[in-house]
Design a protein around this motif. Structure first.
Motif, PDB file in Angstrom:
ATOM      1  N   ALA A   7       0.832  -1.212   0.000  1.00  0.00           N
ATOM      2  CA  ALA A   7       0.000   0.000   0.000  1.00  0.00           C
ATOM      3  C   ALA A   7       0.863   1.258   0.000  1.00  0.00           C
ATOM      4  CB  ALA A   7      -0.935  -0.010   1.202  1.00  0.00           C
ATOM      5  N   ALA A   8       1.928   1.259   0.783  1.00  0.00           N
ATOM      6  CA  ALA A   8       2.824   2.414   0.821  1.00  0.00           C
ATOM      7  C   ALA A   8       3.533   2.594  -0.515  1.00  0.00           C
ATOM      8  CB  ALA A   8       3.839   2.245   1.946  1.00  0.00           C
ATOM      9  N   TYR A   9       3.896   1.491  -1.160  1.00  0.00           N
ATOM     10  CA  TYR A   9       4.525   1.555  -2.484  1.00  0.00           C
ATOM     11  C   TYR A   9       3.569   2.196  -3.485  1.00  0.00           C
ATOM     12  CZ  TYR A   9       7.024   0.001  -6.682  1.00  0.00           C
ATOM     13  OH  TYR A   9       7.692  -0.043  -7.879  1.00  0.00           O
ATOM     14  N   LEU A  11       1.035   4.157  -2.827  1.00  0.00           N
ATOM     15  CA  LEU A  11       0.853   5.574  -2.487  1.00  0.00           C
ATOM     16  C   LEU A  11       2.020   6.421  -2.995  1.00  0.00           C
ATOM     17  CD1 LEU A  11      -0.599   5.353   1.125  1.00  0.00           C
ATOM     18  CD2 LEU A  11      -1.740   6.235  -0.901  1.00  0.00           C
ATOM     19  N   ALA A  12       3.221   5.879  -2.909  1.00  0.00           N
ATOM     20  CA  ALA A  12       4.385   6.608  -3.415  1.00  0.00           C
ATOM     21  C   ALA A  12       4.292   6.788  -4.931  1.00  0.00           C
ATOM     22  CB  ALA A  12       5.670   5.876  -3.040  1.00  0.00           C
ATOM     23  N   VAL A  13       3.843   5.739  -5.628  1.00  0.00           N
ATOM     24  CA  VAL A  13       3.687   5.829  -7.084  1.00  0.00           C
ATOM     25  C   VAL A  13       2.585   6.827  -7.427  1.00  0.00           C
ATOM     26  CG1 VAL A  13       2.993   4.549  -9.158  1.00  0.00           C
ATOM     27  CG2 VAL A  13       4.598   3.532  -7.541  1.00  0.00           C
ATOM     28  N   LEU A  14       1.472   6.777  -6.710  1.00  0.00           N
ATOM     29  CA  LEU A  14       0.379   7.722  -6.959  1.00  0.00           C
ATOM     30  C   LEU A  14       0.803   9.160  -6.668  1.00  0.00           C
ATOM     31  CD1 LEU A  14      -2.722   5.830  -5.528  1.00  0.00           C
ATOM     32  CD2 LEU A  14      -2.277   6.410  -7.907  1.00  0.00           C
ATOM     33  N   GLY A  15       1.737   9.323  -5.751  1.00  0.00           N
ATOM     34  CA  GLY A  15       2.259  10.646  -5.434  1.00  0.00           C
ATOM     35  C   GLY A  15       3.157  11.202  -6.526  1.00  0.00           C
ATOM     36  N   GLY A  16       3.463  10.380  -7.525  1.00  0.00           N
ATOM     37  CA  GLY A  16       4.242  10.841  -8.662  1.00  0.00           C
ATOM     38  C   GLY A  16       5.738  10.727  -8.481  1.00  0.00           C
ATOM     39  N   SER A  17       6.190   9.959  -7.525  1.00  0.00           N
ATOM     40  CA  SER A  17       7.629   9.837  -7.321  1.00  0.00           C
ATOM     41  C   SER A  17       8.070   8.391  -7.454  1.00  0.00           C
ATOM     42  CB  SER A  17       8.011  10.375  -5.940  1.00  0.00           C
ATOM     43  OG  SER A  17       7.410   9.599  -4.938  1.00  0.00           O
ATOM     44  N   SER A  25       9.174   3.718   3.731  1.00  0.00           N
ATOM     45  CA  SER A  25       9.279   3.666   5.193  1.00  0.00           C
ATOM     46  C   SER A  25       8.639   4.879   5.848  1.00  0.00           C
ATOM     47  CB  SER A  25      10.748   3.564   5.606  1.00  0.00           C
ATOM     48  OG  SER A  25      11.305   2.363   5.135  1.00  0.00           O
ATOM     49  N   SER A  26       8.818   6.061   5.232  1.00  0.00           N
ATOM     50  CA  SER A  26       8.219   7.263   5.825  1.00  0.00           C
ATOM     51  C   SER A  26       6.700   7.250   5.708  1.00  0.00           C
ATOM     52  CB  SER A  26       8.799   8.528   5.173  1.00  0.00           C
ATOM     53  OG  SER A  26       8.397   8.627   3.821  1.00  0.00           O
ATOM     54  N   ILE A  27       6.166   6.675   4.641  1.00  0.00           N
ATOM     55  CA  ILE A  27       4.701   6.558   4.501  1.00  0.00           C
ATOM     56  C   ILE A  27       4.153   5.623   5.579  1.00  0.00           C
ATOM     57  CG2 ILE A  27       2.843   5.676   3.026  1.00  0.00           C
ATOM     58  CD1 ILE A  27       4.507   6.704   0.614  1.00  0.00           C
TER      59      ILE A  27
END
Length: 114
Positions: A7-9, A11-17, A25-27
């Protein structure tokens, strides 16, 4: 534990990065959960260089081929419901229709829209 890493992965992709171990880890930490560094590194290694959209499309195809667990129970309930339908349809015919109440000046002769 692995689901929160996935899920964090995502979210990071959806965030555009580009998802890195630090970002994932920070998410997870921001959500108040414990970070499993080994699981984060394993996921990043497995998805390195792969197109996430293609992975999701392949997963959807696999899920579509799986049988649904609730189908037999629903099929068993359908005949019982079908048998009850004629009895339910006959019941309203047997009841006497209620007589309409006579209209009287319940509004005492005035209305908001008059």
């Amino acid at each position: 534990s692995e689901m929160k890493v996935v899920a964090a992965y995502l979210l990071a992709v959806l965030g555009g990065s580009e998802p890195t171990a630090d970002k994932i880890s920070s998410i997870i930490s921001a959500a108040g959960a414990d970070v499993d560094g080994a699981a984060v590194n394993k996921l990043i290694a497995e998805l390195q260089g792969k197109n996430l959209d293609e992975i999701i499309a392949a997963g959807k195809a696999k899920m579509a081929s799986m049988p649904a667990g609730g189908a037999p129970a629903a099929a068993g309930a359908a005949p019982a419901a079908a048998a009850a339908a004629p009895a339910a349809a006959a019941a309203p015919a047997a009841k006497k229709a209620p007589e309409p109440e006579p209209e009287d000046d319940a509004d005492m002769g005035f209305s908001l829209f008059d």
